[in-house]
Design an enzyme around this catalytic site. Structure first.
Site, mmCIF file in Angstrom:
data_model
loop_
_atom_site.group_PDB
_atom_site.id
_atom_site.type_symbol
_atom_site.label_atom_id
_atom_site.label_comp_id
_atom_site.label_asym_id
_atom_site.label_seq_id
_atom_site.Cartn_x
_atom_site.Cartn_y
_atom_site.Cartn_z
ATOM 1 N N LYS A 9 55.128 59.840 78.003
ATOM 2 C CA LYS A 9 56.314 58.986 77.807
ATOM 3 C C LYS A 9 56.118 58.066 76.613
ATOM 4 O O LYS A 9 56.987 57.954 75.752
ATOM 5 C CB LYS A 9 56.560 58.148 79.070
ATOM 6 C CG LYS A 9 57.572 57.035 78.873
ATOM 7 C CD LYS A 9 57.787 56.232 80.138
ATOM 8 C CE LYS A 9 56.870 55.070 80.355
ATOM 9 N NZ LYS A 9 57.089 53.905 79.482
ATOM 10 N N ASN A 10 54.985 57.376 76.575
ATOM 11 C CA ASN A 10 54.800 56.352 75.545
ATOM 12 C C ASN A 10 54.570 56.926 74.148
ATOM 13 O O ASN A 10 54.606 56.191 73.163
ATOM 14 C CB ASN A 10 53.648 55.410 75.910
ATOM 15 C CG ASN A 10 54.056 54.460 77.027
ATOM 16 O OD1 ASN A 10 55.211 54.448 77.449
ATOM 17 N ND2 ASN A 10 53.110 53.673 77.507
ATOM 18 N N CYS A 62 61.036 40.264 81.600
ATOM 19 C CA CYS A 62 60.486 41.550 81.999
ATOM 20 C C CYS A 62 59.597 41.299 83.197
ATOM 21 O O CYS A 62 58.888 40.295 83.252
ATOM 22 C CB CYS A 62 59.682 42.125 80.857
ATOM 23 S SG CYS A 62 58.612 43.462 81.329
HETATM 24 C C1 UD1 Z 1 53.016 49.346 75.400
HETATM 25 C C2 UD1 Z 1 53.301 50.405 76.419
HETATM 26 C C3 UD1 Z 1 53.042 49.869 77.836
HETATM 27 C C4 UD1 Z 1 51.621 49.315 77.928
HETATM 28 C C5 UD1 Z 1 51.353 48.322 76.811
HETATM 29 C C6 UD1 Z 1 49.900 47.878 76.750
HETATM 30 C C7 UD1 Z 1 55.044 51.702 75.369
HETATM 31 C C8 UD1 Z 1 56.472 52.091 75.350
HETATM 32 N N1 UD1 Z 1 54.696 50.804 76.298
HETATM 33 O O1 UD1 Z 1 53.911 48.256 75.663
HETATM 34 O O2 UD1 Z 1 53.199 50.952 78.753
HETATM 35 O O3 UD1 Z 1 51.455 48.650 79.167
HETATM 36 O O4 UD1 Z 1 51.666 48.911 75.522
HETATM 37 O O5 UD1 Z 1 49.064 48.961 76.603
HETATM 38 O O6 UD1 Z 1 54.233 52.197 74.615
HETATM 39 N N2 UD1 Z 1 52.826 40.695 72.538
HETATM 40 C C9 UD1 Z 1 53.272 39.534 71.971
HETATM 41 N N3 UD1 Z 1 54.157 39.612 70.923
HETATM 42 C C10 UD1 Z 1 54.599 40.805 70.428
HETATM 43 C C11 UD1 Z 1 54.131 41.995 71.021
HETATM 44 C C12 UD1 Z 1 53.231 41.909 72.076
HETATM 45 O O7 UD1 Z 1 52.902 38.426 72.394
HETATM 46 O O8 UD1 Z 1 55.407 40.803 69.487
HETATM 47 C C13 UD1 Z 1 51.848 40.653 73.674
HETATM 48 C C14 UD1 Z 1 52.452 41.171 74.977
HETATM 49 O O9 UD1 Z 1 53.157 40.166 75.656
HETATM 50 C C15 UD1 Z 1 51.199 41.624 75.716
HETATM 51 C C16 UD1 Z 1 50.308 42.156 74.581
HETATM 52 O O10 UD1 Z 1 50.798 41.550 73.388
HETATM 53 O O11 UD1 Z 1 50.571 40.538 76.331
HETATM 54 C C17 UD1 Z 1 50.303 43.652 74.411
HETATM 55 O O12 UD1 Z 1 51.639 44.130 74.426
HETATM 56 P P1 UD1 Z 1 52.093 45.449 73.656
HETATM 57 O O13 UD1 Z 1 50.916 46.263 73.276
HETATM 58 O O14 UD1 Z 1 53.045 45.065 72.590
HETATM 59 O O15 UD1 Z 1 52.899 46.202 74.791
HETATM 60 P P2 UD1 Z 1 54.137 47.137 74.553
HETATM 61 O O16 UD1 Z 1 54.001 47.751 73.212
HETATM 62 O O17 UD1 Z 1 55.401 46.436 74.916
#
Ligand code: UD1
Length: 422
Positions: A22-23, A117
């Site tokens: 999926k991801n 979320c």
């Molecule tokens: C992706 C995955 C999700 C997985 C996560 C961590 C997809 C579609 N989803 O989610 O299944 O659980 O990676 O492996 O691929 N953060 C910020 N600011 C930002 C972006 C992130 O503070 O702009 C923080 C988030 O709140 C979190 C951390 O960084 O604490 C990691 O998040 P991130 O890797 O971005 O998760 P997703 O990409 O949303």
């Protein structure tokens, strides 16, 4: 709303095939926006999140056709709307992945902010800062990220933390920017690598994907390509936890064990016997699980997306395990439900202490998010008596026909449609 009814106690035996990730599929579908040519993807799983992405692209005027064998064709030669509306973004945060490609190819985009979320705050500030560093003019208007740029210009971008979709968005923006972009502190997840491989097939110049420093030389345009989505390492890991909890001997086909190192080593520590080939894993479990301590971490560490499922296994372990969730601040919502099944778990901030019990007992539980749902199914398979899992629409977002695959392995599980519930 459908429910799952599980009668625990059957050991799992047999073979199943793992679906496409999926991801990986979500960003790859969005990459179709980067060219007017057709991008053909195979091994695309049939999931609600994929349907949402196809709907989102369709609303923009992108032609999306899906064949029954998991092949999807994306043609973005007549894009009419450069917008992702709140109604779709609120159901799937990954919709933010259209921001980078739209801005890079069309010079503007309007994407709703995801909002709250269930598993934590999950802001998108790093996506926005990165695109601004590439020269975009970005503002927040009426709950939307509104971005504009003539042509993006390469830059060195260091994100404050490792972000998976952040890296993917910036990668998709940088491939069409003028000059060189360097993404430092980049995510190394196999799904990021898969996206980069597709972009390279489309004519992008990328090096260093799979490391924390990705170097991109921008090109003027990209062309069509055909690509097979990698296997879903989280789905595979979830089935391995299921056999760990219920016992038995199963073989997973169409998997990529080389992307699952941290999960496989923790499962071995828990007592599973694993044998791997290039695209298969055989797992057998003949004993009560052993407790395993673990911390979630960015790849290649132990995935946060596997935390809830391994916790279900720990709940039955012969001893105490300590879990630290370091990626998301609110990712223990499955704990309350596992307690209803008789688990003994204490939470203190980011840490969960799981005292293994000899048996769980079936109950009605409620899924709260995607991986929490899988954890409850795993616990239900091992519990005595009947477990009802409610709100399985979470499960349907990310697991392709999970109950069919479990039945194929001999589990006693059935979906009961809301129509048949009185
Ligand atoms: C992706 C995955 C999700 C997985 C996560 C961590 C997809 C579609 N989803 O989610 O299944 O659980 O990676 O492996 O691929 N953060 C910020 N600011 C930002 C972006 C992130 O503070 O702009 C923080 C988030 O709140 C979190 C951390 O960084 O604490 C990691 O998040 P991130 O890797 O971005 O998760 P997703 O990409 O949303």
């Amino acid at each position: 709303m459908d429910i799952l009814r599980i009668t625990g106690g059957s050991r799992l035996h047999g073979e199943i095939s793992i679906s496409g990730a999926k991801n990986a599929a979500l960003p790859i579908l969005c990459a179709g926006l980067l060219t007017a040519d057709t991008v053909t993807l195979t091994n695309v799983p049939e999931l609600n999140d994929i349907a949402t992405t196809l709907k989102l692209l369709g609303q923009m005027g992108v032609r999306c056709t899906r064949e029954t064998d998991g092949t999807v064709h994306i043609t973005a030669n007549d894009v009419s709307t450069l917008e992702a509306p709140y109604e779709l973004v609120k159901t799937m945060r990954a919709s933010i992945l259209v921001l980078g490609p739209l801005l890079a190819r069309f010079g503007q985009a309007r994407v709703s902010l995801p909002g709250g979320c269930a598993i934590g705050q999950r802001p998108v500030d790093q996506h926005i800062h990165g695109l601004a560093a590439l020269g975009a003019d970005i503002s927040i208007e009426h709950g939307f990220v509104v971005a504009r740029a003539q042509r993006l210009k390469g830059a060195v971008i260091r994100t404050d933390m490792v972000t998976v979709t952040g890296t993917e968005n910036l990668l998709m923006a940088a491939v069409l920017a003028e000059g060189q972009t360097i993404l430092e502190n980049a995510a190394r997840e196999p799904e990021v690598v898969d996206l980069a491989e597709l972009l390279i097939k489309m004519g992008a110049q990328i090096q260093g994907h799979g490391t924390d420093r990705i170097v991109i030389e921008g090109v003027k345009s990209l062309h069509g390509a055909t690509h097979r989505v990698i296997p879903d390492r989280i789905e595979a890991g979830s089935f391995l936890c299921a056999v760990g909890a219920a016992g038995g001997d199963i073989t997973l086909r169409k998997v990529a064990p080389d992307t699952m190192g941290a999960t496989l080593s923790k499962l071995q520590e828990a007592g599973l016997t694993l044998t791997c080939g290039p695209d298969w894993i055989r797992a057998s479990m003949t004993q009560r699980p052993k407790p395993v301590d673990f911390r979630t971490h960015e790849y290649p560490g132990f995935a946060t997306d596997m935390q809830a499922q391994l916790m279900a296994l720990n709940a039955l372990a012969d001893g105490t395990s300590v879990i630290a969730e370091t990626i998301f601040e609110n990712r223990y919502m499955h704990v309350q439900e596992l307690l209803r099944l008789g688990a003994r778990i204490d939470i203190d901030g980011h840490t969960a202490v799981v005292r293994g019990v000899t048996k769980l007992s079936g109950a009605t539980v409620m899924a709260t998010d995607l991986r929490a749902s899988a954890s409850l199914v795993i616990a239900g398979l091992a519990a005595e008596g009947q477990t009802i899992v409610e709100r399985i629409y979470h499960l349907d977002r990310g697991y392709e026909r999970m109950e069919h695959k479990l039945r194929q392995l001999g589990a006693n599980i059935e979906r009961i449609s809301s129509k048949d519930l009185s």
